[in-house]
Design a protein around this motif. Structure first.
Motif, PDB file in Angstrom:
ATOM      1  N   LYS A 305      29.202  56.005  33.224  1.00 37.14           N
ATOM      2  CA  LYS A 305      29.360  57.432  32.958  1.00 37.14           C
ATOM      3  C   LYS A 305      30.809  57.740  32.672  1.00 37.14           C
ATOM      4  CE  LYS A 305      29.375  59.258  37.685  1.00 37.14           C
ATOM      5  NZ  LYS A 305      28.620  60.109  38.610  1.00 37.14           N
ATOM      6  N   TRP A 319      26.282  60.298  30.890  1.00 37.80           N
ATOM      7  CA  TRP A 319      25.955  58.878  30.739  1.00 37.80           C
ATOM      8  C   TRP A 319      26.317  58.437  29.329  1.00 37.80           C
ATOM      9  CZ3 TRP A 319      25.532  57.124  35.254  1.00 37.80           C
ATOM     10  CH2 TRP A 319      24.832  57.807  36.262  1.00 37.80           C
ATOM     11  N   LEU A 387      25.346  63.446  38.211  1.00 36.86           N
ATOM     12  CA  LEU A 387      26.324  63.852  37.197  1.00 36.86           C
ATOM     13  C   LEU A 387      26.965  65.155  37.644  1.00 36.86           C
ATOM     14  CD1 LEU A 387      24.464  63.079  33.848  1.00 36.86           C
ATOM     15  CD2 LEU A 387      26.304  61.759  34.924  1.00 36.86           C
TER      16      LEU A 387
END
Ligand SMILES: [Cu+2]
Length: 574
Positions: A305, A319, A387
């Motif tokens: 990432k 990603w 994330l």
């Protein structure tokens, strides 16, 4: 009569500095004169020969025998490599606010794949020392030049005091051989930065004068928790038949496409290896110090990432399967290694043979990651699989959003001017129906590159409204200004090429490419402008002084692709 014999060589070499800076030659000391005499004699012993191309191609008449109209140069040709200190791997210099580090640019012996080369190094190390500081620290660098060329140090991406930006003729005189200069470098922004000379980067960077600065944020949660952090420098060294390919003394060679190397180095090692435990999460800080090569980096299929780039984190983590890194750019990537075994760190590109009109996939291995079967002691998988959105970055950029839709304040066109090329090449290019890719991933025209140099080609930044070019462009701003700059890379020039454009001393956002708004912003200092592309930048001018804007392909910079802009202090004096 050393003086009268050597003086023209000094002038010629500083002539490159004149091109860079508009600065006249100044007197050096005795060791400088002696050093120049040595390399001048050495230069006479060197000869030009076209490097064996990596790609197959029919030869144009006259190209193989072409002799660039400049003197071939390699440093320390008369020096017995055995008398030079063997370069050692980079060391970490952990500095507190107010600390002093002594740095010396020097000749070193490098052993690469079992063969000895005379190259350059800071403090005898490859790369130079990793300067590790806390955000908002100021450190003193007592720099001495012990190489055979004038030099300086530029602290790339750092919004430091203009006096210490390291640009000869703009912020300081060049540091002649044997001389010293004291830099004070303050670090207002966290992240990964790098330093390199701002004199003949095509020679000095290629031969090892580069290193990183790692700036720690005070907030322990600024980044995600990881098992380890690795600071990796990507480079490619150009060897031909086992020898360093000479440089041009009076002007750069390979100015068309830049000097593409053929030996890949990570932190100066041709066979970089990293051992990790199973399940480890590693934060990689990548810097591309190559003269011209842009990488498309893959970590053997490990999940990656992207977290940050030049001067900040991204608004949102994403990603990615690979990361594209142009010269001078930095990327902060986190990766998790969930399967034991060996992974190759590779550069995966779609290469082109312009001469034969062929496209082909090209994969080069830069290093190896060995994943142990033993699991890591701490497991950060949950954090890794989340994330994050970075509210601090979003809020910082919020102040800029009112400026996003304004018309451009300044515009530049990126192009090329051809002066004198061999007739065969001119004729070839005239009938050429070559497809020019948005980004040149490889040296697809080695013949054209071989015949190009700083004498016969000029790379150009042109301001359409004034028709001014390069150092004749006059941009004056005020501290606190926020300006939109539109860059257009003209696809109809003689040989268009993508340019990584760097702004000194400030930070910028890439707002749009060909009218398409960037959906995940990050503060940057170096932006790639692909062929045929229009890129809108928003530049926040916080830092007063005289600053450079230039292409970071070392050979394009030497071939003129640079300009200066000034930022006057705000009346409030902040
Ligand atoms: Cu360029």
């Amino acid at each position: 009569m050393i003086g009268s014999r050597v003086r023209p060589a000094v002038t010629r070499f500083l002539g490159c500095t004149v091109l860079l800076t508009g600065l006249g030659p100044s007197d050096g000391d005795a060791s400088w004169h002696q050093a120049r005499q040595d390399t001048t004699r050495a230069g006479a012993a060197l000869t030009w020969r076209m490097p064996v191309p990596k790609i197959s191609m029919p030869m144009l008449p006259g190209v193989m025998e072409y002799q660039p109209p400049i003197t071939p140069f390699l440093p320390g040709l008369h020096v017995d490599p055995a008398t030079l200190p063997l370069a050692r791997p980079r060391e970490v210099a952990r500095l507190a606010d107010g600390d002093t580090l002594q740095m010396r640019a020097m000749l070193v012996r490098r052993v690469i794949n079992g063969k000895s080369f005379v190259m350059y190094g800071f403090n005898g190390q490859y790369p130079g020392p990793l300067i590790h500081v806390d955000q908002r620290a100021t450190v003193v660098i007592e720099f001495t030049n012990d190489i055979d060329l004038p030099t300086t140090i530029h602290w790339h991406g750092v919004r430091l005091d203009n006096r210490f930006d390291g640009v000869p003729g703009v912020t300081q005189d060049p540091v002649l051989p044997g001389e010293s200069f004291v830099y004070e470098v303050r670090f207002p922004d966290p992240g990964i930065y790098w330093y390199h000379p701002h004199v003949r980067e095509d020679i000095q960077q290629e031969l090892g004068l580069y290193g990183n600065m790692l700036v720690e944020p005070p907030d322990p949660d600024y980044y995600n928790p990881v098992n380890r952090e690795e600071v990796l420098i990507l480079d490619d060294l150009f060897l031909d038949r086992g020898e360093l390919v000479p440089f041009g003394e009076e002007a750069s060679n390979f100015t068309l496409m830049g000097r593409f190397g053929n030996v890949f180095l990570i932190n100066g090692e041709p066979d970089y290896r990293l051992s990790v435990k199973l399940g480890e999460v590693v934060r990689f800080m990548f810097t591309n110090v190559s003269n011209t090569r842009t990488y498309n980096l893959v970590l053997g299929g490990a999940q990656m990432k992207v977290v940050g780039a030049d001067i900040s984190k991204f608004e949102r983590e994403e990603w990615v399967e690979s990361v594209v890194i142009a010269p001078a750019q930095r990327y902060i990537i986190e990766a998790r290694f969930g399967d034991p075994g060996e992974l190759a760190i590779t550069n995966n590109v779609q290469a082109i043979n312009h001469v034969l009109g062929e496209f082909y996939p090209s994969v080069d291995t830069l290093g190896t990651i060995i994943v142990d079967a033993d699991p890591a002691s701490a497991n950060y998988a949950t954090h890794f699989l989340t994330l994050r959105e970075h509210e601090d970055v979003i809020e910082d950029i919020d102040r800029m959003r009112p400026y996003f839709d304004r018309p451009p304040d300044r515009e530049l066109v990126l192009t090329l001017r051809v002066k004198e090329l061999p007739e065969a090449v001119v004729q070839y290019m005239a009938i050429d129906t070559t497809y020019y890719p948005p980004v040149d991933w490889n040296d697809a025209m080695p013949m054209m590159n071989w015949v190009s140099n700083g004498i016969n080609l000029e790379w150009v930044l042109r301001e359409p409204s004034t028709q001014r070019e390069n150092m004749d462009i006059e941009w004056a701003f005020q501290q606190g200004d926020v300006v939109k700059i539109r860059l257009f890379n003209d696809p109809k020039s003689f040989h268009p090429m993508a340019h990584p454009v760097h702004l000194h001393g400030q930070r910028l956002l890439v707002l749009e490419r060909n009218g398409v708004r960037t959906r995940n912003l990050v503060w940057k200092d170096t932006v790639m402008i692909p062929v045929g592309t229009t890129v809108d930048l928003l530049v926040e001018l916080t830092n007063p002084g005289d600053w450079m804007l230039h292409c970071h392909i070392a050979e394009h910079l030497q071939a003129g692709m640079m300009m200066k802009f000034s930022v006057s202090p705000s009346r409030a004096g902040n």
